[in-house]
Design an enzyme around this catalytic site. Structure first.
Site, PDB file in Angstrom:
ATOM      1  N   GLY A 265       0.768  -1.240   0.000  1.00  0.00           N
ATOM      2  CA  GLY A 265       0.000   0.000   0.000  1.00  0.00           C
ATOM      3  C   GLY A 265       0.795   1.284   0.000  1.00  0.00           C
ATOM      4  N   GLY A 266       2.109   1.198  -0.159  1.00  0.00           N
ATOM      5  CA  GLY A 266       2.932   2.412  -0.162  1.00  0.00           C
ATOM      6  C   GLY A 266       2.435   3.418  -1.198  1.00  0.00           C
ATOM      7  N   CYS A 384      10.427  -2.216  -9.595  1.00  0.00           N
ATOM      8  CA  CYS A 384      11.658  -1.864  -8.874  1.00  0.00           C
ATOM      9  C   CYS A 384      12.803  -2.681  -9.464  1.00  0.00           C
ATOM     10  CB  CYS A 384      11.525  -2.014  -7.371  1.00  0.00           C
ATOM     11  SG  CYS A 384      10.907  -3.587  -6.826  1.00  0.00           S
TER      12      CYS A 384
HETATM   13  C1  LIG Z   1       6.040  -4.339  -6.243  1.00  0.00           C
HETATM   14  S1  LIG Z   1       4.825  -5.033  -5.273  1.00  0.00           S
HETATM   15  C2  LIG Z   1       3.678  -3.729  -5.105  1.00  0.00           C
HETATM   16  C3  LIG Z   1       4.080  -2.691  -4.095  1.00  0.00           C
HETATM   17  C4  LIG Z   1       2.975  -1.686  -3.854  1.00  0.00           C
HETATM   18  N1  LIG Z   1       2.514  -1.061  -5.060  1.00  0.00           N
HETATM   19  C5  LIG Z   1       3.417  -0.608  -2.888  1.00  0.00           C
HETATM   20  O1  LIG Z   1       3.811   0.463  -3.305  1.00  0.00           O
HETATM   21  O2  LIG Z   1       3.382  -0.863  -1.679  1.00  0.00           O
HETATM   22  C6  LIG Z   1       4.007  -6.065  -6.388  1.00  0.00           C
HETATM   23  C7  LIG Z   1       2.711  -6.641  -5.879  1.00  0.00           C
HETATM   24  O3  LIG Z   1       2.119  -7.360  -6.955  1.00  0.00           O
HETATM   25  C8  LIG Z   1       1.352  -8.378  -6.401  1.00  0.00           C
HETATM   26  N2  LIG Z   1       1.056  -9.336  -7.469  1.00  0.00           N
HETATM   27  C9  LIG Z   1       1.806 -10.371  -7.923  1.00  0.00           C
HETATM   28  N3  LIG Z   1       1.181 -10.998  -8.931  1.00  0.00           N
HETATM   29  C10 LIG Z   1       0.002 -10.347  -9.113  1.00  0.00           C
HETATM   30  C11 LIG Z   1      -1.103 -10.542  -9.986  1.00  0.00           C
HETATM   31  N4  LIG Z   1      -1.096 -11.529 -10.874  1.00  0.00           N
HETATM   32  N5  LIG Z   1      -2.157  -9.700  -9.895  1.00  0.00           N
HETATM   33  C12 LIG Z   1      -2.157  -8.699  -8.966  1.00  0.00           C
HETATM   34  N6  LIG Z   1      -1.143  -8.483  -8.107  1.00  0.00           N
HETATM   35  C13 LIG Z   1      -0.082  -9.292  -8.186  1.00  0.00           C
HETATM   36  C14 LIG Z   1       2.215  -8.905  -5.281  1.00  0.00           C
HETATM   37  O4  LIG Z   1       1.416  -9.575  -4.331  1.00  0.00           O
HETATM   38  C15 LIG Z   1       2.859  -7.635  -4.735  1.00  0.00           C
HETATM   39  O5  LIG Z   1       2.150  -7.173  -3.616  1.00  0.00           O
END
Ligand SMILES: C[S@@+](CC[C@H](N)C(=O)[O-])C[C@H]1O[C@@H](n2cnc3c(N)ncnc32)[C@H](O)[C@@H]1O
Length: 448
Positions: A265-266, A384
């Site tokens: 959630g950032g 990232c």
């Molecule tokens: C880079 S992190 C997101 C960080 C978030 N946007 C933040 O700023 O806190 C990527 C996210 O994508 C989610 N994810 C992975 N595969 C996914 C999918 N097929 N559909 C939706 N979310 C997915 C993961 O659970 C993870 O929380």
């Protein structure tokens, strides 16, 4: 049960090797529930992260001085050698004799038959420390960078290809240093200046970030969760590069926003801040249990416009078809190669095949998101990672298949941040150039 920092570091490193557990979670558990006090806590953290960061170089040195290659050593012996060598080679404050003695004493319990061998290897490495040989930087640059700066050789080969010799080495050097600790002012409750003043009152020195108007770099080591300013929701933890995602998507109050990969959630909470907590944000993630983290942070920061929903972004988004969005953030799952300063264990687990598989997922999510963006709407794709396969290539492939999308050139939209953008108008930050994590974002507009 009482422990020592070296024993606790050994136990954590062993679990990381055996179970692929994350260093930050294991450390947090030990520091919260264990018995270590005072400077021992800092030493534990230093040993775990230091060994993970420098593992490639440590193994290179072990291979040079031990009669057996690392690949043939018992796991506990290998880990004890890494721990001992790390103290010898990188921790000036620990005298050599103490580093060797403490490691050999630990070996007497954990690998008694090998304690003589460990003693011999550490003493030889100490005597020969000026004579450690590395591969030739000119003829074997990828192997040289891998050994000298502790990265997997496939990764240094990619950096060399992308950046050339000199810059690849600068990046490799930066990637073995600890990352800065950066927080974001919650501008719904305070300003960045007020936050800084408040932190100063709590004994914390902080400096404003250069590129993110909401970012503050914390210079005093601190357990942020214990600060009243954090508990009161005046700030949250987020690297400056990640903060720039919300800045570059630039949502307006009253708009309807989709954040498709939102946990923890950032960025969702930052988007809400930028919107003055007015409008709606649908924060989705495949990890249904992680949605709670978004809700908790939103609650702490006083944000009310976020609703959460479990969604697999690689599947057609039929549930969301009826809901068109003004702006969409796709902060896609990725290799995390831009944040290996923070999660150094990750670099030893990844492979080029993983990157290719992730790029497939990234493409699928991006295409699905595109379907539900309003004509004229804006989409920001971010990861990232700075690796081309997860960044430019994903976007160029997308554009070649989706004729109704164009790149919005960030150089034109944010001229004051020019040095952060590529010659295609994408955002790409680098630890060695900008001091931030490695991050990539492309801003796209739907024409019709
Ligand atoms: C880079 S992190 C997101 C960080 C978030 N946007 C933040 O700023 O806190 C990527 C996210 O994508 C989610 N994810 C992975 N595969 C996914 C999918 N097929 N559909 C939706 N979310 C997915 C993961 O659970 C993870 O929380």
């Amino acid at each position: 049960m009482t422990t020592t920092p070296r024993r606790a570091a050994f136990d954590i490193l062993l679990r990381i090797e055996k179970e692929r557990s994350y260093a930050d979670i294991l450390l947090d558990h030990e520091l919260t529930h264990g018995t270590l006090q005072g400077p021992d806590r800092g030493l534990l953290t230093e040993l775990v992260y230091g060994v993970l960061r420098r593992q490639g170089t440590l193994d290179h040195v072990i291979d040079q001085f031990a009669s057996q290659k690392c690949s043939r050593l018992e796991r506990s012996v290998h880990l004890l050698l890494r721990l001992g060598l790390y103290q010898l080679l990188y921790l000036d404050r620990i005298p050599t004799a103490a580093a060797v003695h403490a490691t050999v004493e630990l070996a007497k319990t954990l690998a008694p038959r090998a304690s003589g061998f460990i003693n011999a290897v550490l003493r030889q490495a100490d005597r020969e420390r000026q004579n450690i040989r590395f591969p030739d930087p000119v003829n074997k640059p990828a192997a040289y960078l891998a050994a000298a700066w502790s990265e997997p050789a496939w990764l240094t080969a990619r950096w060399l290809d992308q950046l050339g010799r000199e810059e690849a080495e600068a990046l490799a050097r930066a990637m073995v240093e600890p990352a800065p600790f950066t927080i974001r002012a919650n501008t719904l409750r305070t300003s960045r200046d007020e936050l800084q003043a408040r932190l100063a009152g709590e004994g914390i020195t902080a400096t404003p970030c250069r590129y993110s108007p909401d970012g503050v770099r914390v210079d005093t080591p601190t357990a942020i969760g214990r600060l009243a300013s954090f508990r009161e929701g005046l700030c949250t933890v987020q690297d400056e590069s990640s903060q720039l995602a919300a800045i570059f998507l630039d949502p307006k109050p009253g708009e309807r926003i989709l954040d498709l990969c939102a946990a923890p959630g950032g960025k969702s909470t930052h988007l809400a801040q930028r919107m003055g907590n007015s409008g709606t944000i649908l924060a989705c993630d495949i990890g249904a249990r992680k949605l709670r983290l978004i809700e908790e942070t939103a609650h702490r920061l006083g944000i009310t416009i976020i609703t959460t929903r479990p969604v697999d972004g690689t599947k057609p988004l039929t549930d969301l078809q009826g809901e068109r969005f003004d702006r969409i953030l796709v902060d896609a799952p990725c290799s995390g190669l831009g944040v290996i300063r923070r999660n150094p264990e990750g670099k030893w687990w990844k492979s080029p095949a993983d990157i290719t598989a992730l790029a497939r997922t990234q493409r699928a999510i991006l295409h699905n998101a595109a379907e539900i963006l309003m004509p004229g709407g804006t989409l920001l794709y971010g990861v990232c990672s700075t690796d081309r396969e997860e960044t430019d290539t994903v976007i160029e492939d997308f554009l070649s298949e989706q004729g109704e999308f164009v790149v919005e050139d960030l150089r034109e939209l944010f001229p004051s941040h020019r040095e952060l953008f590529t010659d295609r108008g994408f955002f790409r930050s680098w630890p060695h150039r900008h001091g931030m994590d490695g991050f990539f974002a492309a801003r796209l507009k739907r024409l019709s």
